[in-house]
Scaffold this active site. Sequence first.
Site, PDB file in Angstrom:
ATOM      1  N   GLY A 188       0.833  -1.205   0.000  1.00 38.93           N
ATOM      2  CA  GLY A 188       0.000   0.000   0.000  1.00 38.93           C
ATOM      3  C   GLY A 188       0.861   1.245   0.000  1.00 38.93           C
ATOM      4  O   GLY A 188       2.014   1.214  -0.451  1.00 38.93           O
ATOM      5  N   GLU A 210       5.713  -3.244   0.666  1.00 35.87           N
ATOM      6  CA  GLU A 210       5.641  -3.058  -0.789  1.00 35.87           C
ATOM      7  C   GLU A 210       4.893  -1.749  -1.012  1.00 35.87           C
ATOM      8  O   GLU A 210       3.668  -1.712  -0.938  1.00 35.87           O
ATOM      9  CB  GLU A 210       4.896  -4.236  -1.442  1.00 35.87           C
ATOM     10  N   CYS A 244       0.865   0.005  -9.157  1.00 32.56           N
ATOM     11  CA  CYS A 244       1.987   0.580  -8.404  1.00 32.56           C
ATOM     12  C   CYS A 244       3.210   0.782  -9.281  1.00 32.56           C
ATOM     13  O   CYS A 244       3.977   1.709  -9.074  1.00 32.56           O
ATOM     14  CB  CYS A 244       2.330  -0.322  -7.226  1.00 32.56           C
TER      15      CYS A 244
HETATM   16  P1  NAD Z   1      -5.306   0.779   0.379  1.00 30.68           P
HETATM   17  O1  NAD Z   1      -6.070   2.001   0.718  1.00 30.68           O
HETATM   18  O2  NAD Z   1      -5.987  -0.418  -0.120  1.00 30.68           O
HETATM   19  O3  NAD Z   1      -4.470   0.433   1.686  1.00 30.68           O
HETATM   20  C1  NAD Z   1      -3.667  -0.714   1.758  1.00 30.68           C
HETATM   21  C2  NAD Z   1      -3.972  -1.455   3.030  1.00 30.68           C
HETATM   22  O4  NAD Z   1      -3.671  -0.644   4.155  1.00 30.68           O
HETATM   23  C3  NAD Z   1      -5.452  -1.813   3.160  1.00 30.68           C
HETATM   24  O5  NAD Z   1      -5.572  -3.161   3.526  1.00 30.68           O
HETATM   25  C4  NAD Z   1      -5.959  -0.870   4.224  1.00 30.68           C
HETATM   26  O6  NAD Z   1      -7.005  -1.396   4.976  1.00 30.68           O
HETATM   27  C5  NAD Z   1      -4.727  -0.650   5.077  1.00 30.68           C
HETATM   28  N1  NAD Z   1      -4.753   0.625   5.769  1.00 30.68           N
HETATM   29  C6  NAD Z   1      -5.145   1.820   5.258  1.00 30.68           C
HETATM   30  N2  NAD Z   1      -5.034   2.797   6.192  1.00 30.68           N
HETATM   31  C7  NAD Z   1      -4.562   2.183   7.304  1.00 30.68           C
HETATM   32  C8  NAD Z   1      -4.214   2.655   8.609  1.00 30.68           C
HETATM   33  N3  NAD Z   1      -4.333   3.925   8.959  1.00 30.68           N
HETATM   34  N4  NAD Z   1      -3.759   1.752   9.513  1.00 30.68           N
HETATM   35  C9  NAD Z   1      -3.625   0.464   9.157  1.00 30.68           C
HETATM   36  N5  NAD Z   1      -3.915  -0.024   7.941  1.00 30.68           N
HETATM   37  C10 NAD Z   1      -4.388   0.812   7.031  1.00 30.68           C
HETATM   38  O7  NAD Z   1      -4.226   1.050  -0.658  1.00 30.68           O
HETATM   39  P2  NAD Z   1      -3.495   2.382  -0.966  1.00 30.68           P
HETATM   40  O8  NAD Z   1      -2.616   2.726   0.174  1.00 30.68           O
HETATM   41  O9  NAD Z   1      -4.415   3.382  -1.537  1.00 30.68           O
HETATM   42  O10 NAD Z   1      -2.606   1.788  -2.174  1.00 30.68           O
HETATM   43  C11 NAD Z   1      -2.043   2.599  -3.072  1.00 30.68           C
HETATM   44  C12 NAD Z   1      -0.564   2.686  -2.800  1.00 30.68           C
HETATM   45  O11 NAD Z   1      -0.026   1.389  -2.709  1.00 30.68           O
HETATM   46  C13 NAD Z   1       0.173   3.358  -3.914  1.00 30.68           C
HETATM   47  O12 NAD Z   1       1.178   4.152  -3.368  1.00 30.68           O
HETATM   48  C14 NAD Z   1       0.761   2.213  -4.675  1.00 30.68           C
HETATM   49  O13 NAD Z   1       1.892   2.544  -5.426  1.00 30.68           O
HETATM   50  C15 NAD Z   1       1.068   1.261  -3.582  1.00 30.68           C
HETATM   51  N6  NAD Z   1       1.107  -0.098  -4.086  1.00 30.68           N
HETATM   52  C16 NAD Z   1       2.285  -0.760  -4.042  1.00 30.68           C
HETATM   53  C17 NAD Z   1       2.375  -2.032  -4.554  1.00 30.68           C
HETATM   54  C18 NAD Z   1       3.642  -2.800  -4.538  1.00 30.68           C
HETATM   55  O14 NAD Z   1       3.610  -3.985  -4.845  1.00 30.68           O
HETATM   56  N7  NAD Z   1       4.778  -2.206  -4.183  1.00 30.68           N
HETATM   57  C19 NAD Z   1       1.234  -2.622  -5.099  1.00 30.68           C
HETATM   58  C20 NAD Z   1       0.053  -1.912  -5.110  1.00 30.68           C
HETATM   59  C21 NAD Z   1      -0.009  -0.655  -4.584  1.00 30.68           C
END
Ligand code: NAD
Length: 456
Positions: A188, A210, A244
């Site tokens: 995330g 990640e 991502c």
């Molecule tokens: P998201 O909102 O789905 O969050 C990811 C996870 O974090 C979820 O399961 C969510 O419930 C949890 N989460 C959110 N806020 C939280 C908090 N305050 N406390 C605990 N857990 C929490 O996803 P996102 O963050 O919007 O994803 C987008 C980002 O992720 C982008 O920056 C993207 O580049 C990155 N990403 C990276 C990869 C990789 O493989 N490196 C893959 C996909 C996305």
Amino acid sequence: MKNYQEILNSQKEFFDSNATKDISFRKQQLKKFQAVLKSNEALLYDAIYKDFKKSEFETYATELGLLFEELKHHIKKVKTWSEKKNVKGNMANFLGSSYIMPEPLGNVLVIGAWNYPYLLSLQPVISALAAGNTVIVKPSELAPQTSAVMAKIINENFPQYYFQVWEGGVKETTEILKLRFDKIFYTGSSLVGKIVMKAAAEHLCPVILELGGKSPAIVTKSASIKMTAKRIVWAKFLNGGQTCVAPDYILVDKSVKSKLVEEIKKQVRKIHGEHPQNSEAYVRIINKRHFDRLVSLLDKKKTIFGGETDEKDLYIAPTLMDNITWEDKVMQEEIFGPILPIMEYENLEEAINQVKAQEKPLALYLFTNKRSTSKRVFNDLSFGGGGLNECIMHLTNSELPFGGVGNSGMGNYHGENGFKAFSHQKSIMQKTNWFEPFVKYAPYSGFKFWLLKKLM
Ligand code: NAD
């Protein structure tokens, strides 16, 4: 809320029974996992379409197909990867033998992201189970249908003392993060990555993060422009730009910019038609919050292609923005949507320095036919992984470790690297009982010191 601690206790108990150490058990579970996914393919397609209109073709190509490949690979290799490995000895341990025994870490938590909800939640699970761990998966609440279907098919088919899905948002995840796991795998944003790492630190629990960032596509004057445009368009607008490792922005040599822009426009029309909103292959933005965020990044004056939006349909057209500088709003954050800003450079040095001035990206793509250019760029710039004359495809080769560096993450997985990510490499030194070097023991003497220096 579920009684998380109680379920985790049952996973600890199951792990302590050593049942997961048995390789045939692991293989059996991976095969079962494969069968569960296969027999529920229709449900999985239906849920992801409801979440963000992702087609069956794209879901298979970018999620399920990759999961099936990874499962096959792990089932085939799990025995070899788990075997103890003899390593070379050293003089200080004359007549001893040394080996490494991979062992499972224990109880693993995987927190998935919404943009590739199946792949990002379940690919780490394959490695964690193959390595002999128990697993809790917490998919993203932002893709509620896919989260629910994963919970349904996994919780109905696997016992909660071994492998479970826990659904929930920030409130639930905050509670879950208070528990003591043996490894947390998080995908995330970098912002939440820090929250996860802080929570894990309470238990000295290792993490794999990640994360994301602004991944550049550098297009040099020696690039094959048509092919470059084709590959960038595919990678950028796949999944509505919510990838991502999508190229976040283009840095192009000034002398080839107009040719590249024309080819990009042609390519978008070719694959999504004049009205991408009607294209079956064009994915929507996940929710209103992200839609609004993306719309706020659009600058009408700088938009040279696309730019149309439809709030009711959460649709944003494939959009090109030109004459962009680092001061523009679109360059202040990771875009994570179908907006492609174009920046130009006069010489390669300048392009390298611009990328260097930013956080280390998750991916970097270089388009050039000059070996000296690729040698220089790949030597000078740090990034998670990437491609030469290609975008995104590096993540499909499980021989390549996948992960970020610096602000884009830590640790990596895919293939054997995934297995290692969820294993501890236990080191063993084995000795005979009929020989022991006297030099180890006091009282020390000049002769022993001389001998010690010879041995070490
Ligand atoms: P998201 O909102 O789905 O969050 C990811 C996870 O974090 C979820 O399961 C969510 O419930 C949890 N989460 C959110 N806020 C939280 C908090 N305050 N406390 C605990 N857990 C929490 O996803 P996102 O963050 O919007 O994803 C987008 C980002 O992720 C982008 O920056 C993207 O580049 C990155 N990403 C990276 C990869 C990789 O493989 N490196 C893959 C996909 C996305």
